[in-house]
Motif scaffolding. Structure first.
Motif, PDB file in Angstrom:
ATOM      1  N   HIS A 190      32.949  41.837 120.652  1.00  0.00           N
ATOM      2  CA  HIS A 190      33.875  42.759 121.311  1.00  0.00           C
ATOM      3  C   HIS A 190      34.818  42.029 122.263  1.00  0.00           C
ATOM      4  O   HIS A 190      35.920  42.504 122.533  1.00  0.00           O
ATOM      5  N   LEU A 191      34.362  40.878 122.757  1.00  0.00           N
ATOM      6  CA  LEU A 191      35.205  40.069 123.643  1.00  0.00           C
ATOM      7  C   LEU A 191      36.027  39.048 122.858  1.00  0.00           C
ATOM      8  O   LEU A 191      36.649  38.173 123.433  1.00  0.00           O
ATOM      9  N   LEU A 192      36.006  39.198 121.530  1.00  0.00           N
ATOM     10  CA  LEU A 192      36.801  38.385 120.603  1.00  0.00           C
ATOM     11  C   LEU A 192      36.345  36.933 120.520  1.00  0.00           C
ATOM     12  O   LEU A 192      37.082  36.074 120.043  1.00  0.00           O
ATOM     13  N   ASP A 193      35.124  36.653 120.963  1.00  0.00           N
ATOM     14  CA  ASP A 193      34.569  35.296 120.901  1.00  0.00           C
ATOM     15  C   ASP A 193      33.658  35.200 119.676  1.00  0.00           C
ATOM     16  O   ASP A 193      32.434  35.144 119.775  1.00  0.00           O
ATOM     17  N   TYR A 194      34.252  35.182 118.495  1.00  0.00           N
ATOM     18  CA  TYR A 194      33.491  35.304 117.259  1.00  0.00           C
ATOM     19  C   TYR A 194      32.638  34.078 116.954  1.00  0.00           C
ATOM     20  O   TYR A 194      31.521  34.207 116.427  1.00  0.00           O
ATOM     21  N   GLU A 195      33.139  32.895 117.245  1.00  0.00           N
ATOM     22  CA  GLU A 195      32.359  31.678 116.985  1.00  0.00           C
ATOM     23  C   GLU A 195      31.056  31.711 117.780  1.00  0.00           C
ATOM     24  O   GLU A 195      29.987  31.368 117.270  1.00  0.00           O
ATOM     25  N   GLU A 196      31.157  32.120 119.031  1.00  0.00           N
ATOM     26  CA  GLU A 196      29.962  32.184 119.873  1.00  0.00           C
ATOM     27  C   GLU A 196      29.049  33.322 119.414  1.00  0.00           C
ATOM     28  O   GLU A 196      27.817  33.208 119.455  1.00  0.00           O
ATOM     29  N   ALA A 197      29.664  34.419 118.970  1.00  0.00           N
ATOM     30  CA  ALA A 197      28.876  35.541 118.449  1.00  0.00           C
ATOM     31  C   ALA A 197      28.025  35.096 117.275  1.00  0.00           C
ATOM     32  O   ALA A 197      26.854  35.501 117.151  1.00  0.00           O
ATOM     33  N   ILE A 198      28.578  34.264 116.413  1.00  0.00           N
ATOM     34  CA  ILE A 198      27.852  33.776 115.233  1.00  0.00           C
ATOM     35  C   ILE A 198      26.590  33.022 115.649  1.00  0.00           C
ATOM     36  O   ILE A 198      25.527  33.160 115.026  1.00  0.00           O
ATOM     37  N   VAL A 199      26.690  32.231 116.716  1.00  0.00           N
ATOM     38  CA  VAL A 199      25.517  31.499 117.216  1.00  0.00           C
ATOM     39  C   VAL A 199      24.406  32.477 117.585  1.00  0.00           C
ATOM     40  O   VAL A 199      23.242  32.305 117.193  1.00  0.00           O
ATOM     41  N   TYR A 200      24.762  33.539 118.308  1.00  0.00           N
ATOM     42  CA  TYR A 200      23.761  34.518 118.744  1.00  0.00           C
ATOM     43  C   TYR A 200      23.181  35.296 117.564  1.00  0.00           C
ATOM     44  O   TYR A 200      21.967  35.542 117.512  1.00  0.00           O
ATOM     45  N   PHE A 201      24.024  35.711 116.628  1.00  0.00           N
ATOM     46  CA  PHE A 201      23.521  36.465 115.479  1.00  0.00           C
ATOM     47  C   PHE A 201      22.546  35.621 114.651  1.00  0.00           C
ATOM     48  O   PHE A 201      21.532  36.139 114.167  1.00  0.00           O
ATOM     49  N   ASN A 202      22.852  34.348 114.481  1.00  0.00           N
ATOM     50  CA  ASN A 202      21.931  33.471 113.745  1.00  0.00           C
ATOM     51  C   ASN A 202      20.596  33.342 114.462  1.00  0.00           C
ATOM     52  O   ASN A 202      19.537  33.291 113.830  1.00  0.00           O
ATOM     53  N   LYS A 203      20.637  33.296 115.783  1.00  0.00           N
ATOM     54  CA  LYS A 203      19.388  33.211 116.554  1.00  0.00           C
ATOM     55  C   LYS A 203      18.616  34.525 116.467  1.00  0.00           C
ATOM     56  O   LYS A 203      17.380  34.532 116.428  1.00  0.00           O
TER      57      LYS A 203
END
Length: 447
Positions: free
Chosen positions: A172-185
């Protein structure tokens, strides 16, 4: 919730209750429990064992019954430490719906008695409240604090949920690369803990994040695996969203026929259910079919679908009305009906702002930029770019910040406002240094 709640040791509990029930130490004496032993417990000279606590609790409850006083005591009431009492109290209160002020009171108790598990739960609950209010940056901060505590514990299934919502906030904060790290975890931990619900959500969210960084083939691969795992009866909504996302990927790849086919088949499935949730889905599907027809050049057909979408969304999906308004405005831009387009876009941005919907705020700004550039409206263009920069202060998206400062610098330069252009250049250089620094230390990476 009692703001003046206090917790006392077992010996003080005995003294307090004995005074309230007007009992003497002699009344506690029996063949297994002497008056002198009670005195030692009251004075803190002996630890109160669980067995002793059970005997004392029984004698107090017996006396209370004789006095017609209601009193229920757990067997370990007197043997529990102050910290254990504080934890039990907090856990009981946390079962209720709490305001932010009430959560802060529980947090203070947690900090006072070093109850880190309580602190983690409160941070999560605060994160949930901020998330419900669409305050994604504040939600992210509180979820992060909760995660930081939980990952220090050996076993805690809660970490699955936290990683997923951290990723969701970053999206939602448009930080998709970082979001991917969290979703993988989230996926990794959900597989370990066999948390099927989080596994499904985080897998879907991961495919969305790949979509936004334009890795469409990767997103489709994840979606296909996701769809095969869905039970249509139990997960109808996830089935719908997954197919819509799949159609969006094909749209971005230029395979419009594939996208339209998926959505038309989905429309028939959704219509069969004929309930409020299905109507909400139809609003989204009609919006997307409208966009596909617009890209194919069928503007009249596209407008019909957008209007059908708005009719539904104004009734059952007000949060996403801004999406259809801004998508619909594209038709008026194509037709060069700029006054109508501007009016619709501004209304769409206003609606998007109500829900901190940054994605569509910026889609609206980009359309307005296109119009103002076409009409050579320099002053309005400058205002839009400055507004975008102001919004970006609430996000950590460095790429977008650099992009808009670059646009503003170019605009100032064209207008011969060299001092302002130089200030923009300074901001760009600072941001570029921060990007370089972030790359070196992996800002946002969580191990």
């Amino acid at each position: 919730m009692d703001k003046c709640v206090e917790f006392i040791n077992g010996n003080k509990k005995i003294k307090l209750l004995r005074k309230q029930l007007r009992m003497t130490q002699q009344e506690f004496q029996d063949s297994h429990f002497t008056r002198g032993y009670l005195g030692l417990l009251e004075n803190g000279r002996r630890n109160i064992t669980l067995q002793a606590s059970k005997i004392i609790a029984e004698k107090f409850m017996k006396k209370a019954k004789e006095l017609n006083v209601e009193l229920e005591l757990e067997e370990d009431y007197f043997s529990r430490s102050v910290e254990e009492d504080a934890k039990l109290y907090c856990e009981k209160i946390l079962k209720n719906d709490l305001s932010m002020d009430e959560l802060n009171e529980i947090m203070n108790i947690g900090k006072k008695y070093n109850l880190i598990s309580i602190e983690a739960k409160v941070y999560r609950r605060k994160g949930d409240l901020y998330f419900e209010e669409n305050q994604y940056l504040e939600a992210y901060k509180n979820y992060f604090y909760s995660m930081d505590i939980l990952r220090g514990e050996e076993v805690n299934i809660e970490i699955c949920y936290i990683y997923n919502v951290l990723g969701y906030c970053k999206s939602h904060l448009l930080d998709y690369e970082e979001a991917i790290v969290y979703f993988n975890k989230a996926i990794y931990n959900a597989e370990i803990f066999k948390d099927e619900k989080v596994l499904m959500y985080s897998t879907y969210n991961l495919s969305v994040a790949y979509y936004y960084i334009k890795k469409f083939h990767e997103a489709i691969d994840i979606i296909n695996k996701f769809i095969h795992r869905i039970d249509m009866d139990k997960g109808f909504s996830t089935y719908v969203y997954a197919n819509i996302l799949k159609a969006n990927c094909y749209e971005e790849l230029g395979e419009l026929d594939n996208a339209i086919k998926i959505l038309q088949e989905l429309t028939d499935i959704v219509k069969e259910r004929n309930d409020e949730e299905s109507n909400k889905f139809l609003g989204l599907i009609y919006n997307n079919i409208g966009s596909l027809n617009r890209k194919e050049g069928s503007l009249t057909k596209a407008l019909d679908y957008y209007n059908m979408s708005l009719k539904i969304r104004n009734k059952v999906d007000i949060k996403n009305v801004s999406h259809t308004l801004i998508e619909k405005a594209n038709i008026y831009v194509i037709k060069k009906l700029y006054d109508e387009a501007i009016m619709i876009i501004e209304l769409g941005i206003e609606k998007a702002n109500e829900y901190n919907d940054y994605e569509y705020i910026f889609k609206g700004y980009e359309l307005l930029e296109k119009i103002y550039c076409e009409l050579n409206m320099k002053e309005e263009l400058e205002k839009i770019i400055e507004a975008a920069i102001e919004i970006l202060k609430n996000t950590n998206n460095l790429d977008l910040k650099i992009k808009y400062y670059t646009k503003l610098q170019e605009l100032y330069f064209k207008n011969k406002e060299y001092e302002k252009a130089e200030k923009c250049l300074g901001m760009i250089q600072k941001l570029l240094k921060f990007v370089s620094f972030s790359d070196k230390i992996n800002i946002g990476e969580v191990f």
